[in-house]
Design a protein around this motif. Structure first.
Motif, short mmCIF file in Angstrom:
data_model
loop_
_atom_site.label_atom_id
_atom_site.label_comp_id
_atom_site.label_asym_id
_atom_site.label_seq_id
_atom_site.Cartn_x
_atom_site.Cartn_y
_atom_site.Cartn_z
N LEU A 104 0.81 -1.22 0.00
CA LEU A 104 0.00 0.00 0.00
C LEU A 104 0.85 1.27 0.00
CD1 LEU A 104 -3.06 -0.73 2.33
CD2 LEU A 104 -3.07 -0.31 -0.14
N GLY A 105 2.02 1.22 0.61
CA GLY A 105 2.88 2.41 0.61
C GLY A 105 3.23 2.88 -0.79
N PRO A 106 3.86 2.04 -1.61
CA PRO A 106 4.19 2.46 -2.98
C PRO A 106 2.94 2.77 -3.81
CG PRO A 106 5.44 0.52 -2.39
CD PRO A 106 4.46 0.76 -1.27
N TRP A 107 1.87 1.98 -3.61
CA TRP A 107 0.63 2.29 -4.34
C TRP A 107 0.16 3.69 -3.99
CZ3 TRP A 107 -3.96 3.75 -2.13
CH2 TRP A 107 -4.97 4.06 -3.05
N PHE A 108 0.13 4.01 -2.70
CA PHE A 108 -0.37 5.31 -2.28
C PHE A 108 0.47 6.44 -2.86
CE2 PHE A 108 -0.34 8.99 0.46
CZ PHE A 108 -1.68 9.33 0.43
N GLU A 109 1.78 6.32 -2.80
CA GLU A 109 2.65 7.36 -3.37
C GLU A 109 2.31 7.61 -4.83
OE1 GLU A 109 6.97 7.71 -1.79
OE2 GLU A 109 6.50 5.55 -1.91
N HIS A 110 2.17 6.53 -5.59
CA HIS A 110 1.86 6.67 -7.01
C HIS A 110 0.47 7.25 -7.22
CE1 HIS A 110 0.63 5.24 -11.04
NE2 HIS A 110 1.85 5.64 -11.33
N HIS A 111 -0.51 6.75 -6.49
CA HIS A 111 -1.89 7.22 -6.62
C HIS A 111 -1.99 8.71 -6.31
CE1 HIS A 111 -6.29 6.80 -6.59
NE2 HIS A 111 -6.26 7.60 -5.53
N ALA A 112 -1.36 9.14 -5.22
CA ALA A 112 -1.42 10.55 -4.83
C ALA A 112 -0.75 11.44 -5.87
CB ALA A 112 -0.79 10.75 -3.45
N SER A 113 0.38 10.99 -6.40
CA SER A 113 1.13 11.84 -7.33
C SER A 113 0.55 11.83 -8.74
CB SER A 113 2.60 11.41 -7.38
OG SER A 113 2.75 10.15 -7.98
N THR A 114 -0.33 10.89 -9.04
CA THR A 114 -0.92 10.84 -10.38
C THR A 114 -2.41 11.16 -10.32
OG1 THR A 114 -1.20 8.42 -10.20
CG2 THR A 114 0.81 9.23 -11.28
N MET A 115 -3.20 10.22 -9.86
CA MET A 115 -4.65 10.39 -9.89
C MET A 115 -5.14 11.52 -8.99
SD MET A 115 -6.23 6.64 -10.33
CE MET A 115 -5.99 5.78 -11.89
N ASP A 116 -4.64 11.57 -7.76
CA ASP A 116 -5.09 12.63 -6.86
C ASP A 116 -4.59 14.00 -7.33
OD1 ASP A 116 -6.51 10.85 -5.30
OD2 ASP A 116 -4.98 10.73 -3.75
N SER A 117 -3.37 14.06 -7.82
CA SER A 117 -2.85 15.33 -8.33
C SER A 117 -3.63 15.80 -9.56
CB SER A 117 -1.36 15.21 -8.67
OG SER A 117 -0.62 15.06 -7.48
N ALA A 118 -4.04 14.87 -10.41
CA ALA A 118 -4.87 15.23 -11.56
C ALA A 118 -6.22 15.76 -11.10
CB ALA A 118 -5.05 14.04 -12.49
#
Length: 143
Positions: A104-118
């Motif tokens: 979940l750690g790496p998933w969250f980093e990626h999700h926040a920096s891509t989908m959430d940032s968009a």
């Protein structure tokens, strides 16, 4: 991979989202530090948070006119995985809780920096000001 720790690189620039994200990271750490007998309770707190966390973002998507369904679909996939791990852990596969936390750690980093940032960029372009729909959990530190 080491456990995810909160730092400024995880900020998306929208305080209600950043606060919810801080809490998610704190809850991951709580699971990681939990004694085996307390791991399910810690996982339950993460699940409760995550349901509200994702509901909040999905309400912002609907209210701001966000179109792509992939963000909400990813939320549902993650919740399904977390719930499956809980069920399997209750059935004796407690080691899956540790695997989940590490993934979940790496998933969250990626999700926040891509989908959430968009989503944040879309809300800014739409002139939408997101309001916190969920309160921080007791014991978490608001920034």
């Amino acid at each position: 991979m080491p456990l995810l720790n909160w730092d400024d690189r995880l900020l998306v620039g929208v305080e209600p989202m950043d606060q919810t994200h801080r809490e998610f990271v704190e809850l991951l750490g709580e699971i990681d530090r939990a004694a085996p007998a307390d791991a399910i309770a810690a996982l339950d707190r993460l699940i409760d948070h995550t349901v509200l966390h994702f509901r909040q973002e999905e309400e912002w998507m609907a209210e701001s006119g966000w179109g792509p369904p992939c963000h909400a679909a990813e939320h549902q996939n993650v919740l399904e995985i977390v719930r499956t791990v809980r069920t399997r852990a209750l059935g004796g596969q407690m080691e899956l809780v540790g695997v989940l936390v590490n993934e979940l750690g790496p998933w969250f980093e990626h999700h926040a920096s891509t989908m959430d940032s968009a989503l944040v960029a879309h809300m800014a372009n739409a002139g939408y000001e997101p309001k916190a729909l969920i309160a921080p959990a007791p014991g978490t530190v608001a920034a």
